[in-house]
Structure formats: C-alpha cells, structure tokens
Design a protein around this motif. Sequence first.
Motif, short mmCIF file in Angstrom:
data_model
loop_
_atom_site.label_atom_id
_atom_site.label_comp_id
_atom_site.label_asym_id
_atom_site.label_seq_id
_atom_site.Cartn_x
_atom_site.Cartn_y
_atom_site.Cartn_z
N MET A 37 4.82 -2.96 9.32
CA MET A 37 5.04 -2.23 8.04
C MET A 37 6.36 -1.90 7.84
N SER A 38 6.93 -2.08 6.45
CA SER A 38 8.31 -1.76 6.20
C SER A 38 8.20 -1.11 4.75
N GLY A 39 9.01 0.00 4.48
CA GLY A 39 9.15 0.49 3.21
C GLY A 39 10.20 1.88 3.50
N PRO A 40 9.77 2.90 2.76
CA PRO A 40 10.56 4.13 2.35
C PRO A 40 10.49 4.78 3.77
N GLU A 41 11.23 5.62 4.34
CA GLU A 41 11.19 6.29 5.60
C GLU A 41 10.06 7.52 5.43
N SER A 42 9.91 7.96 4.40
CA SER A 42 9.04 9.12 4.03
C SER A 42 7.78 8.60 4.24
N GLU A 43 7.33 7.11 3.91
CA GLU A 43 6.02 6.78 4.10
C GLU A 43 6.07 6.32 5.37
N LEU A 44 6.77 5.76 6.00
CA LEU A 44 6.71 5.28 7.74
C LEU A 44 6.45 6.31 8.52
N GLU A 45 7.15 7.51 7.97
CA GLU A 45 7.04 8.61 9.10
C GLU A 45 5.45 9.31 9.28
N VAL A 46 4.75 9.13 8.18
CA VAL A 46 3.34 9.25 8.17
C VAL A 46 2.71 8.31 9.08
N LEU A 47 2.93 7.04 8.52
CA LEU A 47 2.31 5.68 9.42
C LEU A 47 2.48 5.77 10.72
N ARG A 48 3.69 6.14 11.23
CA ARG A 48 4.03 6.29 12.70
C ARG A 48 3.20 7.23 13.50
N ARG A 59 0.81 -1.30 0.00
CA ARG A 59 0.04 0.23 -0.18
C ARG A 59 0.88 1.18 -0.07
N GLY A 60 0.72 2.02 -1.09
CA GLY A 60 1.59 3.35 -1.39
C GLY A 60 3.15 3.00 -0.86
N GLY A 61 3.50 1.82 -1.53
CA GLY A 61 5.03 1.81 -1.47
C GLY A 61 5.71 1.05 -0.06
N VAL A 62 4.68 0.72 0.72
CA VAL A 62 4.77 0.08 2.01
C VAL A 62 4.44 -1.45 1.89
N SER A 63 5.33 -2.35 2.22
CA SER A 63 5.04 -3.63 2.44
C SER A 63 4.33 -3.89 3.69
N VAL A 64 3.32 -4.55 3.64
CA VAL A 64 2.41 -4.69 5.01
C VAL A 64 2.33 -6.33 5.12
N ALA A 65 2.36 -6.72 6.46
CA ALA A 65 2.21 -8.08 6.73
C ALA A 65 1.16 -7.92 8.17
N ALA A 66 -0.19 -8.60 8.04
CA ALA A 66 -0.86 -8.66 9.05
C ALA A 66 -0.86 -10.03 9.79
N ILE A 67 -0.59 -10.11 11.05
CA ILE A 67 -0.27 -11.09 11.69
C ILE A 67 -1.16 -11.20 12.94
N GLY A 68 -2.17 -11.81 13.13
CA GLY A 68 -2.93 -11.75 14.44
C GLY A 68 -3.46 -10.18 14.51
N CYS A 69 -2.93 -9.87 16.00
CA CYS A 69 -3.19 -8.62 16.11
C CYS A 69 -2.12 -7.54 15.88
N PHE A 70 -0.89 -7.92 15.08
CA PHE A 70 0.12 -7.00 14.71
C PHE A 70 -0.03 -6.90 13.43
#
Length: 118
Positions: free
Chosen positions: A49-60, A35-46
């Motif tokens: 998210m991994s990807g470019p820092e510019s995208e992760l900054e928003v997600l954080r 999603r939007g250049g970010v690789s996502v893995a949903a595992i149980g309640c976790f």
Amino acid sequence: MEILGTTLRICVDDLESSVAFYEGLTGTPALRFERGGVSVAAIGCFLLMSGPESELEVLRKVGATIAVKDVDEANEALTRAGARVIAGPVPTPAGRNLIALHPDGSVFEYVDRKVMTD
C-alpha cells in the motif's frame, strides 16, 4: 468461521520498485487497485500500500488481512467471541471486508471473495 489464509500488509514509499521486487520474489503478477487515495498491489500473500501518510497511518493499525470463506459468518463469529466490528462489512474491488477490534486490542481486516450485488 473458516479462515482460508492471511495477507501481510506492507506500507511502502515506492510502490513501483516494491511491486517489481515482490513480483520477482513470488513469480506472481500484481493485482492493482485504488482505495481511498491509496494505491494497492496484491502479490501472493503480500498487500503493498502506498499513498498519503494520513491514509497510511490508519492502515498501519490493522495487523493483517485474514481471508475467510464468508464475511457475514466472520461477523457473527467475531461478535459472538467478544470482538467489536468497527467497519463493514462493505464491498471492495475484490469482494467484501470488515475491520474488527479484538478484545486484546488487536485490529484485523477480514475479507472474502464474494461480490455484493444490488
């Protein structure tokens, strides 16, 4: 609004080793998507998210993901209670979501499992 549960959002550098750990911890296989250049893995309640820092900054900035029965109902309840919806509702690979800013400054994602159709 009916809240069904919450998901912990975790930004990771090495998605593959993190997925292996959380799959082993929970005994649940990862549901993966991009999603939007970010690789996502949903595992149980976790939600990893991994990807470019510019995208992760928003997600954080989003404190948690809250599963609800219906995003439209959540939108109405949040607005009525004084929150401001800052994104969505929009379709996602797993349903629909919105991002809301609560009056105290907290930011949360609300998701449902309903898939929007044209």
